[in-house]
Design an enzyme around this catalytic site. Structure first.
Site, mmCIF file in Angstrom:
data_model
loop_
_atom_site.group_PDB
_atom_site.id
_atom_site.type_symbol
_atom_site.label_atom_id
_atom_site.label_comp_id
_atom_site.label_asym_id
_atom_site.label_seq_id
_atom_site.Cartn_x
_atom_site.Cartn_y
_atom_site.Cartn_z
ATOM 1 N N ARG A 1 0.832 -1.208 0.000
ATOM 2 C CA ARG A 1 0.000 0.000 0.000
ATOM 3 C C ARG A 1 0.868 1.259 0.000
ATOM 4 N NH1 ARG A 1 -3.374 2.775 4.801
ATOM 5 N NH2 ARG A 1 -1.256 2.745 5.584
ATOM 6 N N SER B 1 -6.515 2.673 0.854
ATOM 7 C CA SER B 1 -6.652 2.325 2.266
ATOM 8 C C SER B 1 -6.593 0.819 2.429
ATOM 9 C CB SER B 1 -7.983 2.860 2.819
ATOM 10 O OG SER B 1 -9.069 2.174 2.224
ATOM 11 N N SER C 1 -17.641 -4.776 7.145
ATOM 12 C CA SER C 1 -17.759 -3.726 8.154
ATOM 13 C C SER C 1 -16.416 -3.576 8.851
ATOM 14 C CB SER C 1 -18.854 -4.076 9.171
ATOM 15 O OG SER C 1 -18.979 -3.070 10.148
ATOM 16 N N ASN C 2 -15.848 -2.386 8.811
ATOM 17 C CA ASN C 2 -14.506 -2.141 9.343
ATOM 18 C C ASN C 2 -14.582 -1.075 10.434
ATOM 19 O OD1 ASN C 2 -11.803 -1.675 9.825
ATOM 20 N ND2 ASN C 2 -11.224 -1.594 7.666
ATOM 21 N N GLY D 1 -11.032 -5.705 12.274
ATOM 22 C CA GLY D 1 -10.525 -4.951 13.410
ATOM 23 C C GLY D 1 -9.304 -4.129 13.057
ATOM 24 N N HIS E 1 -25.903 -20.229 9.144
ATOM 25 C CA HIS E 1 -25.668 -21.671 9.139
ATOM 26 C C HIS E 1 -26.648 -22.417 8.230
ATOM 27 C CE1 HIS E 1 -23.589 -25.141 10.417
ATOM 28 N NE2 HIS E 1 -23.254 -24.707 11.621
ATOM 29 N N ASP F 1 -22.047 -23.836 5.654
ATOM 30 C CA ASP F 1 -21.600 -24.731 6.722
ATOM 31 C C ASP F 1 -20.269 -24.249 7.296
ATOM 32 O OD1 ASP F 1 -23.826 -26.345 6.421
ATOM 33 O OD2 ASP F 1 -22.861 -27.599 4.900
#
Length: 664
Positions: free
Chosen positions: A471, A491, A582-583, A607, A637, A641
């Protein structure tokens, strides 16, 4: 050897009796080698000629004269002629039209009925938002016929054929039109258009006297609250700006009484269950009446909002115009025209007595038990200790407005309810913030997801040393403008979106949704990116993310995020998606488990990157420092699986820890 015996013989041979019988009956001559039956303009002449040779060899039980005639009949199907209008497969394939061709044997000229198409995989019905053509117009393949509101977005319906519009069977503004419903009649000759003035689907129009609409606008009158006769006018009803929208809030009007409007002009901003979207005019005219107040909440889809007229001189005639705004209008009442002998009169009866103010008990409460009131009314009531239930509502839908609260203050009604904390409860001091439509929908969908989808979670730590180095290298190549800003800046999230898309391509069994009767596997990869906006969480979509480069993804995410924060996202930019990311790493969150965004099957939670001490790889070093990032995959589920989710996460880790593989 005549027409009737020929058709019976063909039926015995298992051929299409209806096609050839009609061909033979149209000829008065007998089938002899010297008489040529009428020809039809069908394609695939080679295949038809082949069929004629096979037929000639196999017809052993029929005399030779009949066999020759039969072969001639098949062969002539490929010759050019002006009669080619029968529903033969080769004809419809060359026209490339899904609509079927109608030959009315009684009085109507040859015509084609275009039916409501299925413009999305889940579409069962559609709303006709606006027509782009009118009766008599000539259309060619690719021309836009109308715009249809589907269960996903508003999509243009394009013509697949050329011809002339003979009739428009569904009026503009029609709601919930089933897929397959007859909508438009098309003819090849402009001279045939008048014959369809009285046309009705499935009926012979001969002898019918009911007039058909000459333009795609319904002409029924809306139910007015008085019996006064009004000039021709049109009611604009609250539109459905998203597939799940049932009601909206008028955030702000952009027009006022008497303003002239044109197609594309902004009428008002509507807060939907997804975002705040501008409602644009589809027609031109003058605003004769605004039927609801600015800030009105829970205005149902279909409720009249504006009255529009063609002439500014008749605007004052609508000063006392009223209409029932508590119920959505039917599709036929969306454009009301009055003042003609062929137009229906207003059906509502006039009020027999002057409208009396409702009693305090008439204050309307919604399903949540809250009294319907304007924001200013709530503020005044809180400041003066007035119970909104004690105010006499005079606003639309029995809604309490500021004037009602001021009247209650003067009369002393409701003053026993104080805004101060309850006596005997220590420390009770709070402010209630009314739910926005977006917040309600977020709450509803997340509750539905968490209670109906069997979640499970898979976590993995990924070393991102190489990703961070790559990056930095790519960002160092960026050019700077005069103000010192780079033309791009990649990013970590851009790499994650790209890696997730490639991992989905490698594991298509994760790119699925649970449907009622089947598991739907998508043949495209659209990544929904969670973005925090002032009105709530929204997930704009990067379409076909697996086929886009890092720079393209980066620019698209930045543009979508900016529009999301400004509330300017269009429905097609946030509806759909097959996988979500989602960050929360930019907030220092090391790990979390996200809630699945239905109907998707997975969402990836990312994270923060943190440095850790790890064993050194070199012989002369004891330890080293590397950057790690924890990713957590939430899975449904029912569709994914545990082993499948684990394999997907392994592939994703490979792309993130060795980002050069994304270039292969």
């Amino acid at each position: 050897r005549g027409g009737s015996s020929m058709s019976l013989a063909m039926g015995g041979l298992g051929m299409r009796r209806s096609v050839l019988a009609l061909q033979l009956r149209s000829s008065s001559s007998t089938c002899s080698p010297r008489s040529s039956p009428p020809s039809l303009s069908f394609s695939s002449s080679a295949s038809l000629a082949s069929r004629s040779r096979i037929a000639s060899k196999r017809v052993s039980s029929v005399n030779r004269n009949f066999a020759r005639c039969f072969a001639r009949s098949l062969t002539t199907l490929s010759r050019p002629s002006g009669l080619g209008r029968l529903a033969h497969p080769s004809y419809t394939s060359t026209r490339k039209s899904k609509a079927w061709l109608v030959r009315n044997m009684s009085s109507l000229p040859e015509h084609q009925v275009l039916k409501m198409p299925a413009l999305s995989p889940t579409m069962k019905t559609g709303n006709i938002a606006s027509y782009k053509i009118k009766v008599g117009d000539k259309v060619a393949p690719g021309d836009l016929l109308c715009e249809i509101e589907t269960d996903k977005a508003t999509i243009g319906w394009e013509s697949q054929d050329e011809g002339y519009i003979a009739a428009i069977l569904m009026p503009e503004g029609s709601q919930d039109v089933p897929v397959g419903k007859e909508a438009i009649v098309l003819v090849e000759n402009a001279a045939d258009v008048p014959a369809f003035a009285n046309y009705k689907p499935g009926e012979d129009s001969a002898g019918k006297s009911e007039p058909a609409p000459a333009a795609p606008q319904p002409k029924q009158s809306a139910p007015a609250a008085n019996s006064k006769s009004y000039p021709p006018h049109q009611l604009l009803n609250m539109p459905a700006l998203s597939p799940t929208m049932t009601a909206g809030t008028i955030a702000g009007f952009k027009v006022k009484l008497g303003d002239k409007i044109s197609p594309g002009d902004l009428l008002c901003d509507i807060e939907t269950d997804k975002a705040t979207i501008g409602w644009e005019s589809q027609d031109e005219g003058y605003i004769a009446k605004i039927l609801v107040s600015e800030g009105a909440t829970e205005v149902a889809v279909g409720v009249p909002i504006f009255v529009v007229v063609d002439d500014s001189g008749i605007v004052p005639s609508f000063e006392d115009f009223t209409v029932d705004t508590t119920k959505p209008q039917s599709s036929g009442a969306s454009a009301a025209k009055a003042g003609g002998s062929d137009q229906p009169k207003a059906t509502s009866k006039p009020s027999q007595t002057p409208k009396s103010a409702p009693s305090p008990s008439q204050a309307v409460e919604n399903k949540g038990g809250r009294v319907l009131a304007s924001p200013l009314a709530r503020k005044l009531a809180a400041e003066n200790g007035i119970d909104l239930r004690a105010a006499t509502p005079t606003g639309p839908h029995n809604r309490v407005i500021a004037a009602d609260v001021l009247q209650a203050i003067e009369s002393g009604a409701g003053s026993s309810v104080q805004a101060a904390p309850s006596v005997g409860v220590a420390g009770v001091d709070y402010t209630e913030i009314p739910h926005s439509n977006i917040r309600r929908v977020i709450a509803s969908r997340l509750l539905e997801s968490k209670t109906t989808i069997p979640h499970y979670y898979l976590s993995m730590d990924v070393c991102v040393d190489d990703l961070l180095k790559l990056r930095d290298q790519l960002n160092s190549k960026a050019k700077y403008d005069k103000e010192g800003k780079p033309d791009y800046k990649l990013s970590v999230n851009d790499f994650i979106i790209k890696a997730s898309a490639l991992a989905l391509r490698d594991h298509p069994e994760v790119n699925v949704s649970w449907m009622e009767n089947a598991i739907r596997k998508y043949n495209y990869i659209d990544i929904s990116v969670a973005v925090a906006s002032p009105t709530g969480l929204i997930t704009p979509i990067v379409t076909d993310a697996d086929m886009k480069g890092l720079l393209s993804i980066s620019n698209e995410v930045k543009a979508l995020a900016a529009k999301a924060r400004d509330g300017k996202l269009q429905p097609h930019e946030f509806q759909g998606g097959t996988f979500s990311v989602s960050n929360l790493g930019m907030f220092g969150i090391t790990s979390f488990a996200a809630i699945i965004n239905p109907p998707q099957s997975c969402i990836l939670a990312v994270g923060a990157t943190e440095e850790r001490v790890v064993p050194a790889k070199g012989p002369n070093e004891d330890y080293a420092v590397s950057s790690f990032m924890r990713i957590t995959l939430s899975c449904d589920h029912r569709t994914v699986d545990g082993a499948v989710g684990a394999q997907f996460l392994q592939t994703l880790k490979k792309y993130l820890s060795n980002p050069s593989t994304m270039l292969l």
